[in-house]
Enzyme design. Sequence first.
Site, PDB file in Angstrom:
ATOM      1  CB  ALA A 207      53.624  53.395 -10.587  1.00 26.60           C
TER       2      ALA A 207
ATOM      3  CE1 TYR B 208      49.073  47.055   2.563  1.00 23.04           C
ATOM      4  CE2 TYR B 208      46.964  47.577   1.116  1.00 23.04           C
ATOM      5  CZ  TYR B 208      47.724  46.715   2.217  1.00 23.04           C
ATOM      6  OH  TYR B 208      46.876  45.989   2.790  1.00 23.04           O
ATOM      7  CB  ILE B 209      49.731  46.146  -3.500  1.00 23.41           C
ATOM      8  CG1 ILE B 209      48.428  46.627  -2.682  1.00 23.41           C
ATOM      9  CG2 ILE B 209      49.388  44.785  -3.979  1.00 23.41           C
ATOM     10  CD1 ILE B 209      47.264  46.492  -3.743  1.00 23.41           C
TER      11      ILE B 209
ATOM     12  CE  LYS C  41      45.075  50.408 -11.660  1.00 23.67           C
ATOM     13  NZ  LYS C  41      46.248  50.130 -11.630  1.00 23.67           N
TER      14      LYS C  41
ATOM     15  CG  PHE D 260      37.524  41.645  -5.693  1.00 18.77           C
ATOM     16  CD1 PHE D 260      37.991  41.185  -6.696  1.00 18.77           C
ATOM     17  CD2 PHE D 260      36.013  41.696  -5.762  1.00 18.77           C
ATOM     18  CE1 PHE D 260      37.270  40.792  -8.074  1.00 18.77           C
ATOM     19  CE2 PHE D 260      35.326  41.423  -6.736  1.00 18.77           C
ATOM     20  CZ  PHE D 260      35.922  41.037  -7.860  1.00 18.77           C
TER      21      PHE D 260
ATOM     22  CG  LEU E  33      60.002  58.167  -3.672  1.00 18.71           C
ATOM     23  CD1 LEU E  33      61.081  58.512  -2.821  1.00 18.71           C
ATOM     24  CD2 LEU E  33      59.528  56.844  -2.871  1.00 18.71           C
TER      25      LEU E  33
ATOM     26  CE1 TYR F 282      42.586  52.430 -10.014  1.00 14.99           C
ATOM     27  CE2 TYR F 282      40.890  51.646  -8.794  1.00 14.99           C
ATOM     28  CZ  TYR F 282      42.115  51.571  -8.978  1.00 14.99           C
ATOM     29  OH  TYR F 282      42.857  50.447  -8.543  1.00 14.99           O
TER      30      TYR F 282
ATOM     31  CG  ASP G 111      57.288  54.601  -5.944  1.00 15.62           C
ATOM     32  OD1 ASP G 111      56.470  53.376  -5.552  1.00 15.62           O
ATOM     33  OD2 ASP G 111      56.779  55.600  -5.773  1.00 15.62           O
TER      34      ASP G 111
END
Length: 327
Positions: free
Chosen positions: A74, A11-12, A145, A169, A33, A141, A31
Amino acid sequence: MRVLVTGGAGYIGSTVARRLVDVGHEVIVLDNLSQGHRAAVPEPATFVEADLRARDRVARLLADHRPAAIMHFASHTLVGESMEAPLRYLDDNVRCGLNLMRAAVETGVERFILSSTANLFGLPERIPIDEDVTVDPGSPYGESKFILERMLHWLDERHGLRFAALRYFNAAGAAGPDQGEDHDPETHLIPLVLEVALGQRDQIVIFGDDYDTPDGTCVRDYVHVLDLAQAHILALDALGEGSRVYNLGNGDGYSVREVIETARRVTGHPIPAEVGDPRPGDPATLIAASDKIHRELGWTPQHGALEDIIGSAWEWHRRHPHGYAAA
Ligand code: UDP
């Protein structure tokens, strides 16, 4: 510049990949997929189907393609899922990032942009959240990061790998009528609400209404994916001047109930809602202070109004009720 975009079918990532192409960069999308869609990759980009967990393959790909910059999207990205499967998040997200960073250092990549997250701030000591608020991740999560941010810090210190950590955000909205959000399963509030409006779901479940917020439901800062894309373009250029960390949002918070109400206005559908249990890992309120990127890079969101964000997403969902599958 030749830019490698991991997760560039997502998406991003695909939105940023398209923007990079539009401003004249050469883009290579990598990617696996597992979440992304081949059809989301912008036409002139080179596409490589590969999994970042395969360390040797990643090293070879970077040696072959020699990108000047990497944008790393990813990732597993769901707070709730990470509370159920912490090891999967900590293992995959950290290992993929590490494989990529190692290959980046070995092949002399100079610029690295990391997709980071507001989930770095589990119980923020102040709202809106600026970059000096103490990091205390709200879930595995968010922790994964933050570990990547810290690894980049040291690779900058010791190897001169310049990095930008962009803490999104709530990314939302569609880049255009033919480019939008398509997750399977979908877990995000705005697309789920719009699936109700499309008749694909009977109702939306509100995850808790007993939070310490004005209407009891969680408050989030929804930021348009096109504004996020622009921040990447600005950050890529600015890395010539050194590494940086930015919180990216509009600075406005909307509750779950306000999102549903706005979607009712935009779609003209009643969108039935029911209150359910809270979702583990969800902080009550997350609102960004993005003054730093505004001051340093002149970033100003152009699509900040919630009606516009939901309106663009609605356009995409109406035209592509089954996402990219039926494109
Ligand atoms: N949410 C909800 N019902 C849903 C999905 C999400 O009430 O079916 C809430 C969720 O608890 C959070 C907000 O909507 O407060 C945004 O959630 P989303 O999953 O879209 O993004 P996140 O904040 O997890 O990045």
